[in-house]
Write an enzyme that holds these catalytic residues in place. Structure first.
Site, mmCIF file in Angstrom:
data_model
loop_
_atom_site.group_PDB
_atom_site.id
_atom_site.type_symbol
_atom_site.label_atom_id
_atom_site.label_comp_id
_atom_site.label_asym_id
_atom_site.label_seq_id
_atom_site.Cartn_x
_atom_site.Cartn_y
_atom_site.Cartn_z
ATOM 1 N N ARG A 107 26.708 16.468 11.775
ATOM 2 C CA ARG A 107 25.930 15.863 12.919
ATOM 3 C C ARG A 107 26.013 14.393 12.821
ATOM 4 O O ARG A 107 25.504 14.059 11.792
ATOM 5 C CB ARG A 107 24.790 16.338 13.028
ATOM 6 C CG ARG A 107 24.146 16.301 14.429
ATOM 7 C CD ARG A 107 22.907 17.134 14.665
ATOM 8 N NE ARG A 107 21.902 16.245 13.844
ATOM 9 C CZ ARG A 107 20.366 16.548 14.241
ATOM 10 N NH1 ARG A 107 20.097 17.373 15.237
ATOM 11 N NH2 ARG A 107 19.611 16.006 13.825
ATOM 12 N N THR A 111 24.173 9.251 16.530
ATOM 13 C CA THR A 111 24.404 9.913 17.915
ATOM 14 C C THR A 111 23.965 11.323 18.136
ATOM 15 O O THR A 111 23.777 11.870 19.094
ATOM 16 C CB THR A 111 25.861 9.922 18.417
ATOM 17 O OG1 THR A 111 26.458 10.744 17.510
ATOM 18 C CG2 THR A 111 26.391 8.410 18.310
ATOM 19 N N ASP A 203 16.578 19.266 5.931
ATOM 20 C CA ASP A 203 17.873 19.491 6.095
ATOM 21 C C ASP A 203 18.255 20.516 5.364
ATOM 22 O O ASP A 203 18.534 20.705 4.082
ATOM 23 C CB ASP A 203 18.575 18.231 5.484
ATOM 24 C CG ASP A 203 20.278 18.352 5.889
ATOM 25 O OD1 ASP A 203 20.841 19.397 5.496
ATOM 26 O OD2 ASP A 203 20.990 17.389 6.527
ATOM 27 N N ASP A 206 21.365 20.039 2.534
ATOM 28 C CA ASP A 206 20.828 19.461 1.343
ATOM 29 C C ASP A 206 19.860 20.155 0.418
ATOM 30 O O ASP A 206 20.125 20.259 -0.751
ATOM 31 C CB ASP A 206 20.098 17.890 2.020
ATOM 32 C CG ASP A 206 21.087 17.035 2.216
ATOM 33 O OD1 ASP A 206 22.128 16.934 2.012
ATOM 34 O OD2 ASP A 206 20.553 16.025 3.123
#
Ligand code: PRP
Length: 213
Positions: A107, A111, A203, A206
């Site tokens: 991603r 944006t 995340d 991660d």
């Protein structure tokens, strides 16, 4: 969440709630995080595969012959890199005959749009059923990009398996792909201004791969 066409099920199981809470905890370290992802993926897959088609199989037991069952369809596991990788192994254990087709999508931070960087989907002979694997369904952009690719390949039935989802992501997938069923462990409150799921778990990629900075 609203709308008659939304086909999302939040699996209300005590084991899921327990393990999802461990994932959410900022103090949970990568080793335990990976274990929880594996357990949740297995539970989700068990739920999502309830209506897989079967065909008869003649079996000889030590005592007699009988008619058993075997899976009748070609099933594809489609992990979205990177975080989806954490869900592959436990589901492959449940469905050892699955094909695994990786899709690389990240991603864009500015944006929040998905950027494809890896796909080796062939042009013919699509699988019958595809399970899209990604621990997080945020805006739904990545899942929709994966579903578009699977649709182009010709897969007839797609399902999305995510550990946590934002209502916005579920709405988006349901709007663009009304025939796709979505299976999640938890539907969270919302996306924040940066399009992160809140309360969320951070995340997932991660935390699985210990690349948090
Ligand atoms: C995260 C997550 C999903 C995507 C969800 O991936 O694993 O793939 O974002 O967001 P969306 O629903 O708004 O598209 P990320 O881009 O962080 O890549 P990574 O798995 O490599 O960390």
């Amino acid at each position: 969440m609203s709308g008659e066409t939304v086909k999302a099920s939040e699996v209300q199981h005590p084991l899921m709630r327990h393990h999802v809470s461990r994932l959410r905890d900022v103090a949970t370290q990568p080793e335990e995080f990976r274990s929880c992802v594996r357990r949740l993926a297995e539970l989700l897959a068990y739920e999502a595969t309830q209506d897989l088609a079967l065909e008869p199989l003649e079996v000889t037991t030590p005592l007699t012959a009988m008619t058993g069952s075997k899976l009748a369809q070609r099933i594809a596991l489609v992990p979205i890199l990177r975080a989806g990788l954490g869900m592959v192994e436990p589901i492959l254990d449940l469905i050892p005959s699955s094909e695994v087709w990786h899709l690389g999508l990240y991603r864009d931070e500015a944006t929040a749009q998905p950027v494809e960087y890896y796909s080796k989907l062939p042009e013919s002979e699509p699988s019958d059923v595809a399970l899209v694997l990604d621990p997080m369904l945020a805006t739904g952009g990545s899942a929709c990009a994966a579903l578009s690719a699977l649709q182009r390949w010709g897969v007839e039935r797609c399902q999305v398996l995510s550990i946590i989802a934002a209502p916005e992501g579920i709405e988006e997938v349901s709007r663009l792909f009304p025939d796709v069923s979505i299976h999640v462990c938890a539907i969270d409150e919302q996306l924040n201004a940066n399009k992160f799921i809140v309360p969320g778990l951070g995340d997932a990629g991660d935390r699985i791969f210990n690349t948090q900075r």
